[in-house]
Design an enzyme around this catalytic site. Structure first.
Site, PDB file in Angstrom:
ATOM      1  N   ASN A  49      27.484 125.050  24.571  1.00  0.00           N
ATOM      2  CA  ASN A  49      26.874 123.756  24.842  1.00  0.00           C
ATOM      3  C   ASN A  49      26.904 122.924  23.569  1.00  0.00           C
ATOM      4  O   ASN A  49      26.839 123.469  22.460  1.00  0.00           O
ATOM      5  CB  ASN A  49      25.416 123.916  25.285  1.00  0.00           C
ATOM      6  N   HIS A  62      12.350 124.839  25.161  1.00  0.00           N
ATOM      7  CA  HIS A  62      12.959 125.293  26.404  1.00  0.00           C
ATOM      8  C   HIS A  62      13.332 126.765  26.351  1.00  0.00           C
ATOM      9  O   HIS A  62      13.545 127.316  25.280  1.00  0.00           O
ATOM     10  CB  HIS A  62      14.243 124.509  26.687  1.00  0.00           C
ATOM     11  N   LYS A  72      20.819 132.807  22.078  1.00  0.00           N
ATOM     12  CA  LYS A  72      21.623 131.667  21.618  1.00  0.00           C
ATOM     13  C   LYS A  72      22.022 131.855  20.157  1.00  0.00           C
ATOM     14  O   LYS A  72      21.248 132.389  19.360  1.00  0.00           O
ATOM     15  CB  LYS A  72      20.823 130.366  21.742  1.00  0.00           C
ATOM     16  N   HIS A 119      12.888 127.542  22.527  1.00  0.00           N
ATOM     17  CA  HIS A 119      13.761 126.981  21.500  1.00  0.00           C
ATOM     18  C   HIS A 119      13.739 125.454  21.569  1.00  0.00           C
ATOM     19  O   HIS A 119      13.635 124.882  22.651  1.00  0.00           O
ATOM     20  CB  HIS A 119      15.201 127.474  21.709  1.00  0.00           C
ATOM     21  N   TYR A 132      25.739 125.223  20.517  1.00  0.00           N
ATOM     22  CA  TYR A 132      25.205 126.562  20.700  1.00  0.00           C
ATOM     23  C   TYR A 132      25.963 127.371  21.733  1.00  0.00           C
ATOM     24  O   TYR A 132      26.460 126.862  22.720  1.00  0.00           O
ATOM     25  CB  TYR A 132      23.710 126.568  20.982  1.00  0.00           C
ATOM     26  N   ASP A 170       9.928 116.714  28.763  1.00  0.00           N
ATOM     27  CA  ASP A 170       9.278 117.466  27.691  1.00  0.00           C
ATOM     28  C   ASP A 170       7.882 116.929  27.388  1.00  0.00           C
ATOM     29  O   ASP A 170       6.970 117.689  27.061  1.00  0.00           O
ATOM     30  CB  ASP A 170      10.141 117.462  26.426  1.00  0.00           C
TER      31      ASP A 170
END
Length: 182
Positions: A49, A62, A72, A119, A132, A170
């Protein structure tokens, strides 16, 4: 590659061996065998990503849960970020604790974040391109998260309150207290 284990077991800062000369630089950004040696297991990454954000953007906190949980390996291709991992592994000695690591195009550091962590990151440069690798595919139904400004976790995103750019999702994410009590 130099590995620095953080206070959160299984979460590593990875510093590359950078070779520089008059032409520029070279470094190995990923080596499956070296990462396996550091971690003690072989992660199999299935998805990459990338995002681009401007100064003040905070993305997170998240995670994915259950069979879609993700480890990740993250890094910054352009700019500078504060990258945050919060341990939410059941029974972990460091449950609820976080680390914040400065990742930048200049320092070329990476952070390995195991499964079971929230994260997020904040952009502290004019803009940043964040990359990532994930060891599991995205699954919307498995999304979970916590408000990045939660008063119990208390993360210093290094962005003044009036300059923070946080998505509506968020901003209205659950508190850490609600997350813990599920």
């Amino acid at each position: 590659m130099k590995a620095i284990e953080t206070k959160l077991k299984g979460c590593f800062i990875l510093e590359p061996n950078i070779i520089e000369d008059s032409r520029g630089y070279f470094f190995e950004s990923y080596n499956e065998n070296k990462l396996e040696e550091i971690l003690g297991f072989k992660p199999i990454f299935v998805q990459d990503n990338q995002s681009n954000s401007s100064y003040g953007v905070i993305r997170g906190l998240h995670m994915q849960t259950g069979e879609y949980a993700q480890a990740k390996l993250v890094r910054v291709l352009e700019g500078d970020v504060i990258d945050v991992a919060v341990d939410v592994r059941a029974g972990s000695e460091t449950y609820g604790q976080s680390i914040a690591v400065r990742l930048s195009a200049d320092n070329k550091r990476q952070l390995f974040i195991p499964r079971g962590f929230l994260h997020g990151f904040s952009v502290i440069s004019e803009k940043a391109t964040f990359f990532y690798k994930c060891d599991n595919s995205y699954n919307k139904a498995s999304e979970d998260g916590v408000n990045p400004l939660d008063e119990e976790i208390i993360i210093d995103w290094q962005i003044p309150a009036g300059k923070m750019i946080i998505s509506e999702k968020d901003q209205y994410a659950q508190s850490f207290k609600m997350f813990k009590n599920k």
